[in-house]
Design an enzyme around this catalytic site. Structure first.
Site, PDB file in Angstrom:
ATOM      1  CE  LYS A  92      -0.613  -0.894   4.916  1.00  0.00           C
ATOM      2  NZ  LYS A  92      -0.615   0.133   5.903  1.00  0.00           N
TER       3      LYS A  92
ATOM      4  CE1 TYR B 196      12.439  31.735   5.184  1.00  0.00           C
ATOM      5  CE2 TYR B 196      12.760  29.404   4.680  1.00  0.00           C
ATOM      6  CZ  TYR B 196      12.393  30.682   4.282  1.00  0.00           C
ATOM      7  OH  TYR B 196      12.000  30.903   2.996  1.00  0.00           O
TER       8      TYR B 196
HETATM    9  C1  LIG Z   1      -3.791  -4.964   8.141  1.00  0.00           C
HETATM   10  C2  LIG Z   1      -2.327  -4.823   7.883  1.00  0.00           C
HETATM   11  N1  LIG Z   1      -1.580  -5.920   7.685  1.00  0.00           N
HETATM   12  C3  LIG Z   1      -0.246  -5.855   7.464  1.00  0.00           C
HETATM   13  C4  LIG Z   1       0.401  -4.624   7.448  1.00  0.00           C
HETATM   14  C5  LIG Z   1       1.876  -4.577   7.249  1.00  0.00           C
HETATM   15  O1  LIG Z   1       2.480  -4.101   8.412  1.00  0.00           O
HETATM   16  P1  LIG Z   1       4.060  -3.860   8.513  1.00  0.00           P
HETATM   17  O2  LIG Z   1       4.379  -2.800   7.532  1.00  0.00           O
HETATM   18  O3  LIG Z   1       4.253  -3.440   9.916  1.00  0.00           O
HETATM   19  O4  LIG Z   1       4.702  -5.154   8.170  1.00  0.00           O
HETATM   20  C6  LIG Z   1      -0.344  -3.464   7.643  1.00  0.00           C
HETATM   21  C7  LIG Z   1       0.339  -2.151   7.660  1.00  0.00           C
HETATM   22  O5  LIG Z   1      -0.021  -1.204   8.253  1.00  0.00           O
HETATM   23  C8  LIG Z   1      -1.739  -3.562   7.871  1.00  0.00           C
HETATM   24  O6  LIG Z   1      -2.484  -2.465   8.072  1.00  0.00           O
END
Ligand SMILES: Cc1ncc(COP(=O)(O)O)c(C=O)c1O
Length: 372
Positions: free
Chosen positions: A44, A265
Site C-alpha cells: 500500500k 529561517y
Molecule cells: C492490516 C495490515 N496488515 C499488514 C500490514 C503490514 O504491516 P508492517 O508494515 O508493519 O509489516 C499493515 C500495515 O499497516 C496492515 O495495516
C-alpha cells in the site's frame, strides 16, 4: 543509463536509489523466517513510497502471490502491474468502493463489518457464484474489522457467509514490534478463539514484526510490509533486513561564514566560529522532515556532517567545516539515507518511525531502480 535519464539525473536535486535486489532478498529472508508458511507482500501507499509499479513486480518475481493494498484505486493500479496469478486484497474493504468494481478488476475485499459481509453476499447472489473475500476480525486494534459483538452474531448465524469464499480470516497486531507487550498474547488468544467459531479458512495475523514473534503467530500467511523495504522489524536488535533505499542530495553552494552569523529561517543556528556551510537541494517538500532541523545529519565522503538551521521547503544546510575541503563543493553528493545512515536512524532523530520516512519520500527525486 540512457541519455535522457542521465540528463534527468544531472538536473535532479536528489537521487533516490531503490535496490530491487535487496527487496527480493528481504522477501526471501521473511519466507525463511516463516519456514514454509506462504508470505504475502503489503504494498500500500505506493509500495511504502518506493514505487508500486516497480516494487510489486519485483516481489512477484521473488515469489509473492498475495498482495495487500489499502485502497481500491491502488488495487486497480496493481492489477495492471501484476500477472493474473496475483491475488490482490484491499484492506479498507467495501468502504473503498462498490462490489461491482472489485469484481470488474478481480480484486478481493477484506470485509471489515457485518454490513460488508451482507453486501458481498448480495453481490455473490447477483453474480450467481461464490466470491472470494478475506474477513478481518478486530482482536485489539479497535480500528478496522468485526468487533466482538459482530463476531458473536456471525458465529451464531454462519449463513451470513453463504456465497462468500473465505480466502483468509485475518487480524492485525497492535504491538508486534514490542515482543514483551502483553497485548500480543491477548490478540493471539482472541484470534484463535475467533477462528474456532468461524467456518474453517486459512488465517493470517503477522505483519513484519509479527513474523519475528515466532511460529505461533504465523498461521497460514505472513503479511509483511515495512521489513520488505529494509526497516528493522526487531527494534532494539540488529536489523535482519537489507537496506533498500539510498537518498543522495546535491550540494548547490558552499559558503564560508564568519561568526557571529546565523543560518536559515528563524536564525535558529548561530555559528560559533568561522564555518563552512553547504546548501543541499532537498527540503520538507521532498519529505525531508522539518523536525530534522538542527538535529539531522548527512554523510559526506566518510564523514558525518550535521544539519544546521531549519529545514526549508527545498533546501537544507550542513556544517561541513570538519569535512575535507575538496569533498564539499557544488555538485558533490551527500547521503541523507544510506549505508551509514539507515532510514531507521533518520526516523529516530526526526522523532518518528521508518514507515513515515519512506512514505514521505518526495516526488521530485530522480529515481533509480537497481536489479530490476
Ligand atoms: C492490516 C495490515 N496488515 C499488514 C500490514 C503490514 O504491516 P508492517 O508494515 O508493519 O509489516 C499493515 C500495515 O499497516 C496492515 O495495516
Amino acid at each position: 543509463m540512457c541519455p535522457s535519464e542521465a540528463a534527468e539525473a544531472a538536473r535532479a536535486g536528489a537521487i533516490l536509489t531503490i535496490d530491487l535486489g535487496a527487496l527480493a532478498e528481504n522477501y526471501r529472508r521473511l519466507c525463511a523466517e516463516l519456514n514454509g508458511v506462504p508470505c504475502a507482500a503489503v504494498v500500500k501507499a505506493d509500495g511504502y513510497g518506493l514505487g508500486l509499479a516497480r516494487v510489486a513486480p519485483a516481489l512477484f518475481r521473488a515469489g509473492a502471490r498475495s498482495f495487500f493494498v489499502a485502497q481500491l484505486d491502488e488495487a486497480i493500479a496493481l492489477r495492471g502491474a501484476l500477472p493474473e496469478a496475483a491475488q490482490i486484497y484491499v484492506l479498507n474493504g467495501l468502504a473503498a468502493g462498490p462490489p461491482a468494481e472489485f469484481q470488474a478488476h478481480r480484486v478481493v475485499p477484506v470485509l471489515n463489518s457485518l454490513g460488508e459481509v451482507a453486501d458481498w453476499r448480495a453481490a455473490a447472489r447477483r453474480a450467481q457464484r461464490a466470491l472470494a473475500a478475506a474477513l478481518h476480525i478486530d482482536t485489539g486494534m479497535s480500528r478496522l474489522g468485526l468487533p466482538a459483538s459482530e463476531l458473536d452474531r456471525l458465529a451464531a448465524e454462519p449463513e451470513r457467509l453463504e456465497g462468500i469464499e473465505l480466502g483468509h480470516v485475518m487480524s492485525h497486531l497492535a504491538c508486534a514490534n514490542t515482543p514483551e507487550h502483553p497485548l500480543n498474547a491477548v490478540q493471539l488468544a482472541a484470534f484463535r478463539a475467533a477462528r474456532a467459531r468461524l467456518p474453517a479458512a486459512p488465517a493470517s495475523l503477522a505483519n513484519s514484526s509479527g513474523i519475528f514473534l515466532g511460529p505461533d503467530y504465523h498461521f497460514d500467511l505472513g503479511r509483511p510490509g515495512v521489513a520488505l523495504y529494509g526497516i528493522n522489524p526487531t527494534p532494539g536488535r540488529p536489523n535482519p533486513m537489507r537496506q533498500v533505499v539510498r537518498l543522495q542530495g546535491k550540494i548547490l553552494q558552499v559558503r564560508e561564514i564568519d561568526a557571529p552569523r546565523t543560518v536559515g529561517y528563524g536564525a535558529t543556528h548561530r555559528a560559533a566560529g568561522p564555518t563552512r556551510v553547504a546548501t543541499v537541494a532537498v527540503g520538507y517538500a521532498d519529505g525531508y522532515l522539518r523536525s530534522l532541523s538542527n538535529r539531522g545529519s548527512a554523510w559526506l565522503g566518510n564523514q558525518r556532517v550535521p544539519v544546521v538551521g531549519r529545514v526549508s521547503m527545498d533546501l537544507i544546510t550542513l556544517d561541513v567545516t570538519s569535512a575535507a575541503p575538496d569533498s564539499a563543493h557544488p555538485g558533490a553528493w551527500v547521503d541523507l539515507i544510506g549505508p551509514e545512515l539507515p532510514a531507521d536512524d533518520v526516523a529516530e532523530t526526526a522523532g518518528t518511525i521508518g514507515y513515515e520516512i519512506l512514505t514521505a519520500l518526495g516526488r521530485r527525486y530522480h529515481r533509480v531502480y537497481l536489479g530490476g
